[in-house]
Design a protein around this motif. Sequence first.
Motif, PDB file in Angstrom:
ATOM      1  N   SER A   7      30.452  34.855 -12.596  1.00 20.94           N
ATOM      2  CA  SER A   7      29.539  33.992 -11.826  1.00 20.94           C
ATOM      3  C   SER A   7      29.238  32.789 -12.698  1.00 20.94           C
ATOM      4  O   SER A   7      29.025  32.955 -13.903  1.00 20.94           O
ATOM      5  CB  SER A   7      28.193  34.688 -11.557  1.00 20.94           C
ATOM      6  N   SER A   8      29.193  31.613 -12.094  1.00 18.24           N
ATOM      7  CA  SER A   8      28.922  30.424 -12.910  1.00 18.24           C
ATOM      8  C   SER A   8      27.427  30.311 -13.219  1.00 18.24           C
ATOM      9  O   SER A   8      26.577  30.713 -12.425  1.00 18.24           O
ATOM     10  CB  SER A   8      29.381  29.163 -12.172  1.00 18.24           C
ATOM     11  N   TRP A   9      27.142  29.782 -14.382  1.00 15.06           N
ATOM     12  CA  TRP A   9      25.751  29.544 -14.799  1.00 15.06           C
ATOM     13  C   TRP A   9      25.769  28.563 -15.953  1.00 15.06           C
ATOM     14  O   TRP A   9      26.647  28.692 -16.825  1.00 15.06           O
ATOM     15  CB  TRP A   9      25.080  30.854 -15.254  1.00 15.06           C
ATOM     16  N   PRO A  10      24.856  27.633 -16.085  1.00 13.24           N
ATOM     17  CA  PRO A  10      23.747  27.370 -15.158  1.00 13.24           C
ATOM     18  C   PRO A  10      24.224  26.643 -13.891  1.00 13.24           C
ATOM     19  O   PRO A  10      25.261  26.000 -13.894  1.00 13.24           O
ATOM     20  CB  PRO A  10      22.842  26.455 -15.990  1.00 13.24           C
ATOM     21  N   LYS A  11      23.418  26.753 -12.854  1.00  9.99           N
ATOM     22  CA  LYS A  11      23.720  26.039 -11.614  1.00  9.99           C
ATOM     23  C   LYS A  11      23.170  24.617 -11.734  1.00  9.99           C
ATOM     24  O   LYS A  11      22.163  24.392 -12.433  1.00  9.99           O
ATOM     25  CB  LYS A  11      23.052  26.729 -10.420  1.00  9.99           C
ATOM     26  N   PRO A  12      23.780  23.668 -11.042  1.00 11.96           N
ATOM     27  CA  PRO A  12      23.249  22.301 -11.089  1.00 11.96           C
ATOM     28  C   PRO A  12      21.800  22.251 -10.583  1.00 11.96           C
ATOM     29  O   PRO A  12      21.427  23.024  -9.684  1.00 11.96           O
ATOM     30  CB  PRO A  12      24.165  21.537 -10.125  1.00 11.96           C
ATOM     31  N   ASP A  13      21.015  21.341 -11.152  1.00 14.69           N
ATOM     32  CA  ASP A  13      19.615  21.179 -10.705  1.00 14.69           C
ATOM     33  C   ASP A  13      19.556  20.949  -9.197  1.00 14.69           C
ATOM     34  O   ASP A  13      18.651  21.432  -8.515  1.00 14.69           O
ATOM     35  CB  ASP A  13      18.970  19.970 -11.417  1.00 14.69           C
ATOM     36  N   ALA A  14      20.543  20.193  -8.693  1.00 15.90           N
ATOM     37  CA  ALA A  14      20.523  19.867  -7.251  1.00 15.90           C
ATOM     38  C   ALA A  14      20.573  21.150  -6.409  1.00 15.90           C
ATOM     39  O   ALA A  14      19.960  21.214  -5.334  1.00 15.90           O
ATOM     40  CB  ALA A  14      21.704  18.973  -6.916  1.00 15.90           C
ATOM     41  N   VAL A  15      21.276  22.171  -6.896  1.00 13.10           N
ATOM     42  CA  VAL A  15      21.379  23.439  -6.156  1.00 13.10           C
ATOM     43  C   VAL A  15      20.018  24.139  -6.171  1.00 13.10           C
ATOM     44  O   VAL A  15      19.508  24.596  -5.129  1.00 13.10           O
ATOM     45  CB  VAL A  15      22.474  24.343  -6.781  1.00 13.10           C
ATOM     46  N   ILE A  16      19.419  24.169  -7.352  1.00 12.45           N
ATOM     47  CA  ILE A  16      18.123  24.859  -7.494  1.00 12.45           C
ATOM     48  C   ILE A  16      17.062  24.148  -6.651  1.00 12.45           C
ATOM     49  O   ILE A  16      16.283  24.785  -5.924  1.00 12.45           O
ATOM     50  CB  ILE A  16      17.722  24.898  -8.989  1.00 12.45           C
ATOM     51  N   GLY A  65      27.286  27.685  -6.168  1.00 10.64           N
ATOM     52  CA  GLY A  65      26.155  28.177  -5.384  1.00 10.64           C
ATOM     53  C   GLY A  65      25.560  29.426  -6.025  1.00 10.64           C
ATOM     54  O   GLY A  65      26.037  29.888  -7.075  1.00 10.64           O
ATOM     55  N   PRO A  66      24.520  29.993  -5.391  1.00  8.97           N
ATOM     56  CA  PRO A  66      23.916  31.214  -5.937  1.00  8.97           C
ATOM     57  C   PRO A  66      24.737  32.455  -5.581  1.00  8.97           C
ATOM     58  O   PRO A  66      25.643  32.388  -4.752  1.00  8.97           O
ATOM     59  CB  PRO A  66      22.563  31.256  -5.226  1.00  8.97           C
ATOM     60  N   GLN A  67      24.409  33.575  -6.185  1.00 11.76           N
ATOM     61  CA  GLN A  67      25.069  34.833  -5.819  1.00 11.76           C
ATOM     62  C   GLN A  67      24.627  35.249  -4.413  1.00 11.76           C
ATOM     63  O   GLN A  67      23.578  34.855  -3.950  1.00 11.76           O
ATOM     64  CB  GLN A  67      24.707  35.915  -6.829  1.00 11.76           C
ATOM     65  N   GLY A  68      25.470  36.064  -3.799  1.00 15.63           N
ATOM     66  CA  GLY A  68      25.132  36.563  -2.451  1.00 15.63           C
ATOM     67  C   GLY A  68      25.751  35.732  -1.346  1.00 15.63           C
ATOM     68  O   GLY A  68      25.388  35.873  -0.181  1.00 15.63           O
ATOM     69  N   VAL A  69      26.690  34.852  -1.722  1.00 13.78           N
ATOM     70  CA  VAL A  69      27.349  34.077  -0.669  1.00 13.78           C
ATOM     71  C   VAL A  69      28.823  33.848  -1.004  1.00 13.78           C
ATOM     72  O   VAL A  69      29.201  33.591  -2.145  1.00 13.78           O
ATOM     73  CB  VAL A  69      26.604  32.747  -0.360  1.00 13.78           C
ATOM     74  N   GLY A 116      26.068  24.715  -0.256  1.00 13.80           N
ATOM     75  CA  GLY A 116      26.329  23.337   0.226  1.00 13.80           C
ATOM     76  C   GLY A 116      25.984  22.321  -0.860  1.00 13.80           C
ATOM     77  O   GLY A 116      26.740  21.366  -1.104  1.00 13.80           O
ATOM     78  N   ALA A 117      24.865  22.544  -1.531  1.00 17.47           N
ATOM     79  CA  ALA A 117      24.463  21.614  -2.601  1.00 17.47           C
ATOM     80  C   ALA A 117      25.466  21.675  -3.754  1.00 17.47           C
ATOM     81  O   ALA A 117      25.747  20.657  -4.405  1.00 17.47           O
ATOM     82  CB  ALA A 117      23.055  21.958  -3.087  1.00 17.47           C
ATOM     83  N   GLY A 118      26.016  22.872  -4.008  1.00 15.79           N
ATOM     84  CA  GLY A 118      27.039  23.012  -5.049  1.00 15.79           C
ATOM     85  C   GLY A 118      28.283  22.191  -4.707  1.00 15.79           C
ATOM     86  O   GLY A 118      28.826  21.481  -5.552  1.00 15.79           O
ATOM     87  N   VAL A 119      28.705  22.270  -3.446  1.00 18.08           N
ATOM     88  CA  VAL A 119      29.897  21.510  -3.028  1.00 18.08           C
ATOM     89  C   VAL A 119      29.616  20.003  -3.126  1.00 18.08           C
ATOM     90  O   VAL A 119      30.463  19.219  -3.595  1.00 18.08           O
ATOM     91  CB  VAL A 119      30.343  21.901  -1.598  1.00 18.08           C
ATOM     92  N   GLU A 120      28.407  19.604  -2.726  1.00 19.23           N
ATOM     93  CA  GLU A 120      28.056  18.171  -2.827  1.00 19.23           C
ATOM     94  C   GLU A 120      28.128  17.698  -4.279  1.00 19.23           C
ATOM     95  O   GLU A 120      28.611  16.609  -4.570  1.00 19.23           O
ATOM     96  CB  GLU A 120      26.648  17.937  -2.275  1.00 19.23           C
ATOM     97  N   TYR A 121      27.637  18.549  -5.177  1.00 21.89           N
ATOM     98  CA  TYR A 121      27.654  18.213  -6.605  1.00 21.89           C
ATOM     99  C   TYR A 121      29.103  18.030  -7.085  1.00 21.89           C
ATOM    100  O   TYR A 121      29.428  17.071  -7.779  1.00 21.89           O
ATOM    101  CB  TYR A 121      26.955  19.345  -7.369  1.00 21.89           C
ATOM    102  N   ILE A 122      29.967  18.958  -6.685  1.00 22.52           N
ATOM    103  CA  ILE A 122      31.381  18.883  -7.100  1.00 22.52           C
ATOM    104  C   ILE A 122      32.015  17.595  -6.571  1.00 22.52           C
ATOM    105  O   ILE A 122      32.731  16.888  -7.279  1.00 22.52           O
ATOM    106  CB  ILE A 122      32.155  20.125  -6.587  1.00 22.52           C
TER     107      ILE A 122
END
Length: 382
Positions: free
Chosen positions: A9-18, A204-208, A258-264
Amino acid sequence: MIYFDHAASSWPKPDAVIEKIASFLKENGANPGRGNHVMAREAANEISKTRQLLAELFHISNPNAISFYMNTTQALNQAIKGLLKKGDHVITSQLEHNSVRRPLEYLKRTEEIEITYLESSIDGTTSLDILKKSIKKNTKLIVISHASNVLGTLQPLYEIGKIAAEKNIFFLVDAAQTAGRYPIDVTEMNINLLAFPGHKALLGPQGVGGLYIQPNILLDPLVHGGTGSHSEDIDQPLSSPNRYESGTLNTVGIIGLGAGVEYIKKIGIDVLRKKEWELTNYLLSEMKKIDQITYFGPNENIERVPLVTFLVDDIDSVEIAAILDQHYQIAVRTGFHCSPLAHQVIKTEHTGAIRVSLGHTNTIEEVNYLITSLKEIIKHMG
Ligand SMILES: Cc1ncc(COP(=O)(O)O)c(C=O)c1O
């Protein structure tokens, strides 16, 4: 802690995701598709936005062809159990994760499906000639992971997709290690089914996780239940994604994805991958200088996903990982990585091995610290 377990699992997540997740939880939190009020509609809109972003990323023309699941494993189970019927033949590889192997072996026992495991060479390459020769009259599916989570080797999706399309065989890709990292084009690669996690390189977060199901394919749903539509019908709706998304979705997770994809997209998938690859290649070059280390997978300078599995002469992998964790505060993963046959390929089926997996947030200083730590461990224990 220095985190080198991005393949899990990736970590840390981007601030935008949080921030996106926090603001949704604070300001909304309604159940999408379960009501017609403003809040439910807004939640549903956010989910549609994520579908749209993922569709653009994978070159999927109809975003509704993407269904959300908890993780790659569920998506793969949906694809495999929803497609295969008694007596079908499946071609897969020795490098697959248990999330492919176990549902297939389950269907072998319960539905008498036949499985061919393509042998892999020690660096993780699979022969296309042998793939072609393995095709039988009843071959319904080829299922291959885009990249091995043990060896890091990338598989030639274009070529495999072409073979599958020519022979009218469904092509399912497990993109657990590549979604959000490598360009994937379901149309050009002739991919009929694409399973991906939300919580690894898509940030993104876990669970998806999700599954793309080519619109002409009708799978038996893995789960039956309420879809918020066609409630008077006794059967699941025929249309996607409703057919496959029974019960309340992980709205928060999907919105975060979705926020993760936007960040990428904002930074650029190629920019992120280049950074990961440079770090990985640097790690390989430094490991190569240590006589007691044997690493697996493609050689230095040959592109792989950002992970390196290795052994240290005469020192148990579990012990090394425990010292890295407790003494050096470095997180790595040992064992069989849910891919026992891949460990057979590299002859570590009895010992397991250590896996270091990187993300774009890791730094050269962290890689150097890992190398220094390994040298110290070898000096004291070797
Ligand atoms: C190649 C591969 N497939 C499938 C999975 C399962 O992914 P998930 O944890 O999202 O179910 C993994 C997990 O690491 C993986 O590496």
